[in-house]
Design a protein around this motif. Structure first.
Motif, PDB file in Angstrom:
ATOM      1  N   VAL A 210       0.828  -1.202   0.000  1.00  0.00           N
ATOM      2  CA  VAL A 210       0.000   0.000   0.000  1.00  0.00           C
ATOM      3  C   VAL A 210       0.865   1.256   0.000  1.00  0.00           C
ATOM      4  O   VAL A 210       1.987   1.252   0.511  1.00  0.00           O
ATOM      5  CB  VAL A 210      -0.980   0.047   1.201  1.00  0.00           C
ATOM      6  CG1 VAL A 210      -1.996  -1.059   1.110  1.00  0.00           C
ATOM      7  CG2 VAL A 210      -0.254   0.001   2.516  1.00  0.00           C
ATOM      8  N   HIS A 211       0.317   2.289  -0.600  1.00  0.00           N
ATOM      9  CA  HIS A 211       0.955   3.601  -0.655  1.00  0.00           C
ATOM     10  C   HIS A 211      -0.163   4.632  -0.543  1.00  0.00           C
ATOM     11  O   HIS A 211      -1.300   4.369  -0.930  1.00  0.00           O
ATOM     12  CB  HIS A 211       1.679   3.825  -1.993  1.00  0.00           C
ATOM     13  CG  HIS A 211       2.567   2.689  -2.385  1.00  0.00           C
ATOM     14  ND1 HIS A 211       3.810   2.517  -1.851  1.00  0.00           N
ATOM     15  CD2 HIS A 211       2.381   1.666  -3.246  1.00  0.00           C
ATOM     16  CE1 HIS A 211       4.364   1.430  -2.376  1.00  0.00           C
ATOM     17  NE2 HIS A 211       3.511   0.895  -3.226  1.00  0.00           N
ATOM     18  N   SER A 212       0.201   5.795  -0.042  1.00  0.00           N
ATOM     19  CA  SER A 212      -0.779   6.875  -0.042  1.00  0.00           C
ATOM     20  C   SER A 212      -0.067   8.194  -0.264  1.00  0.00           C
ATOM     21  O   SER A 212       1.143   8.316  -0.062  1.00  0.00           O
ATOM     22  CB  SER A 212      -1.573   6.918   1.269  1.00  0.00           C
ATOM     23  OG  SER A 212      -0.741   7.257   2.352  1.00  0.00           O
ATOM     24  N   ASP A 213      -0.837   9.161  -0.703  1.00  0.00           N
ATOM     25  CA  ASP A 213      -0.330  10.508  -0.931  1.00  0.00           C
ATOM     26  C   ASP A 213      -1.436  11.468  -0.531  1.00  0.00           C
ATOM     27  O   ASP A 213      -2.619  11.126  -0.601  1.00  0.00           O
ATOM     28  CB  ASP A 213       0.046  10.686  -2.403  1.00  0.00           C
ATOM     29  CG  ASP A 213       0.929  11.905  -2.632  1.00  0.00           C
ATOM     30  OD1 ASP A 213       1.372  12.536  -1.640  1.00  0.00           O
ATOM     31  OD2 ASP A 213       1.164  12.248  -3.805  1.00  0.00           O
ATOM     32  N   TYR A 214      -1.056  12.660  -0.103  1.00  0.00           N
ATOM     33  CA  TYR A 214      -2.067  13.609   0.353  1.00  0.00           C
ATOM     34  C   TYR A 214      -1.556  15.032   0.223  1.00  0.00           C
ATOM     35  O   TYR A 214      -0.354  15.279   0.078  1.00  0.00           O
ATOM     36  CB  TYR A 214      -2.470  13.315   1.796  1.00  0.00           C
ATOM     37  CG  TYR A 214      -1.330  13.434   2.794  1.00  0.00           C
ATOM     38  CD1 TYR A 214      -1.110  14.615   3.493  1.00  0.00           C
ATOM     39  CD2 TYR A 214      -0.476  12.365   3.028  1.00  0.00           C
ATOM     40  CE1 TYR A 214      -0.067  14.735   4.400  1.00  0.00           C
ATOM     41  CE2 TYR A 214       0.566  12.470   3.928  1.00  0.00           C
ATOM     42  CZ  TYR A 214       0.759  13.660   4.619  1.00  0.00           C
ATOM     43  OH  TYR A 214       1.791  13.768   5.505  1.00  0.00           O
ATOM     44  N   ASP A 215      -2.492  15.958   0.312  1.00  0.00           N
ATOM     45  CA  ASP A 215      -2.203  17.383   0.268  1.00  0.00           C
ATOM     46  C   ASP A 215      -1.810  17.820   1.675  1.00  0.00           C
ATOM     47  O   ASP A 215      -2.621  17.775   2.600  1.00  0.00           O
ATOM     48  CB  ASP A 215      -3.442  18.143  -0.214  1.00  0.00           C
ATOM     49  CG  ASP A 215      -3.213  19.626  -0.385  1.00  0.00           C
ATOM     50  OD1 ASP A 215      -2.202  20.153   0.135  1.00  0.00           O
ATOM     51  OD2 ASP A 215      -4.059  20.270  -1.032  1.00  0.00           O
ATOM     52  N   LYS A 216      -0.562  18.245   1.850  1.00  0.00           N
ATOM     53  CA  LYS A 216      -0.048  18.622   3.170  1.00  0.00           C
ATOM     54  C   LYS A 216      -0.750  19.858   3.746  1.00  0.00           C
ATOM     55  O   LYS A 216      -0.740  20.067   4.950  1.00  0.00           O
ATOM     56  CB  LYS A 216       1.449  18.882   3.102  1.00  0.00           C
ATOM     57  CG  LYS A 216       2.272  17.649   2.962  1.00  0.00           C
ATOM     58  CD  LYS A 216       3.746  17.998   3.001  1.00  0.00           C
ATOM     59  CE  LYS A 216       4.584  16.747   2.866  1.00  0.00           C
ATOM     60  NZ  LYS A 216       5.999  17.021   2.934  1.00  0.00           N
ATOM     61  N   ALA A 217      -1.351  20.653   2.904  1.00  0.00           N
ATOM     62  CA  ALA A 217      -1.989  21.883   3.364  1.00  0.00           C
ATOM     63  C   ALA A 217      -3.381  21.651   3.946  1.00  0.00           C
ATOM     64  O   ALA A 217      -3.989  22.573   4.477  1.00  0.00           O
ATOM     65  CB  ALA A 217      -2.071  22.882   2.206  1.00  0.00           C
ATOM     66  N   VAL A 218      -3.872  20.434   3.875  1.00  0.00           N
ATOM     67  CA  VAL A 218      -5.243  20.143   4.302  1.00  0.00           C
ATOM     68  C   VAL A 218      -5.265  19.693   5.768  1.00  0.00           C
ATOM     69  O   VAL A 218      -4.434  18.888   6.198  1.00  0.00           O
ATOM     70  CB  VAL A 218      -5.856  19.047   3.400  1.00  0.00           C
ATOM     71  CG1 VAL A 218      -7.185  18.575   3.929  1.00  0.00           C
ATOM     72  CG2 VAL A 218      -5.997  19.555   1.985  1.00  0.00           C
ATOM     73  N   ASP A 219      -6.231  20.214   6.504  1.00  0.00           N
ATOM     74  CA  ASP A 219      -6.490  19.786   7.878  1.00  0.00           C
ATOM     75  C   ASP A 219      -7.536  18.670   7.817  1.00  0.00           C
ATOM     76  O   ASP A 219      -8.722  18.933   7.612  1.00  0.00           O
ATOM     77  CB  ASP A 219      -6.996  20.965   8.711  1.00  0.00           C
ATOM     78  CG  ASP A 219      -7.414  20.556  10.103  1.00  0.00           C
ATOM     79  OD1 ASP A 219      -7.034  19.439  10.550  1.00  0.00           O
ATOM     80  OD2 ASP A 219      -8.129  21.339  10.755  1.00  0.00           O
ATOM     81  N   PHE A 220      -7.102  17.434   7.990  1.00  0.00           N
ATOM     82  CA  PHE A 220      -7.998  16.291   7.834  1.00  0.00           C
ATOM     83  C   PHE A 220      -8.983  16.134   8.986  1.00  0.00           C
ATOM     84  O   PHE A 220      -9.956  15.391   8.866  1.00  0.00           O
ATOM     85  CB  PHE A 220      -7.188  15.008   7.617  1.00  0.00           C
ATOM     86  CG  PHE A 220      -6.581  14.941   6.249  1.00  0.00           C
ATOM     87  CD1 PHE A 220      -7.287  14.426   5.179  1.00  0.00           C
ATOM     88  CD2 PHE A 220      -5.300  15.432   6.018  1.00  0.00           C
ATOM     89  CE1 PHE A 220      -6.736  14.391   3.911  1.00  0.00           C
ATOM     90  CE2 PHE A 220      -4.736  15.400   4.754  1.00  0.00           C
ATOM     91  CZ  PHE A 220      -5.462  14.875   3.694  1.00  0.00           C
ATOM     92  N   SER A 221      -8.758  16.834  10.095  1.00  0.00           N
ATOM     93  CA  SER A 221      -9.695  16.738  11.222  1.00  0.00           C
ATOM     94  C   SER A 221     -11.037  17.397  10.905  1.00  0.00           C
ATOM     95  O   SER A 221     -12.022  17.146  11.601  1.00  0.00           O
ATOM     96  CB  SER A 221      -9.082  17.372  12.474  1.00  0.00           C
ATOM     97  OG  SER A 221      -8.911  18.766  12.293  1.00  0.00           O
TER      98      SER A 221
END
Length: 175
Positions: free
Chosen positions: A23-34
């Motif tokens: 598995v791998h994942s990638d995300y936008d660092k500027a986003v607050d996922f909470s």
């Protein structure tokens, strides 16, 4: 005494290295996922996934289950839209052993040929992508990918799909 303390770590390493799903994942660092508490499936995107309707249903049920464990709620007015898509490719492996020339009885009646055997096997490697899209901005904020071998065994298929989804979504939300 040291060997006894190292033994559980060794078995854990063996267990993790035997996993058949990467598995791998990638995300936008500027986003607050909470900020994300609710979700819905992106119907148009899900409809385009090129898999059977039954497998699609299994994947969506597994996503529902995993996101529910994380405290997320399915909603008509969601924070996140979820999309999936899949790819598959047939993998052909050719293994040879004892290939070479020399003295000995090989295939046929020639005592000077020493051949080996080739073994050919095929398997299907599948990739499942799970995309999480900010519903208001219509922007991709997180993407998970799981790659592993697929089975046609109906009894095993559901547990394999659940494992794929669980391992992918274990990386959400990013830490």
């Amino acid at each position: 005494m040291k060997a006894i303390k190292i033994l559980p770590i060794f078995f854990l390493f063996i267990l993790v290295s035997c996993s058949s799903i990467r598995v791998h994942s990638d995300y936008d660092k500027a986003v607050d996922f909470s900020q994300y508490k609710t979700y819905a499936f992106h119907k148009r995107g899900i409809d385009r996934a090129e898999i059977s309707g039954l497998d699609k249903k299994r994947i969506l049920n597994a996503i529902d289950y995993e996101l529910g464990k994380k405290g997320m709620i399915k909603s008509e007015n969601p924070d996140l839209l979820i999309n999936i898509f899949t790819k598959e490719r047939e993998r052909i492996d050719v293994d040879q052993f004892n290939a070479g020339w020399g003295y000995g009885w090989g295939y046929g009646w020639n005592p000077y040929l020493w051949g080996g055997r080739s073994f050919v096997s095929t398997s299907v490697e599948g990739t499942l992508y799970i995309d999480l899209i900010d519903a208001k901005k219509k922007e991709l904020v997180w993407e998970g990918e799981g790659v592993g071998y697929l089975t046609e065994n109906r009894e095993r298929k559901e547990s394999q799909i659940n494992e794929f989804v669980a391992k992918i979504l274990a990386q959400f939300p990013p830490k």
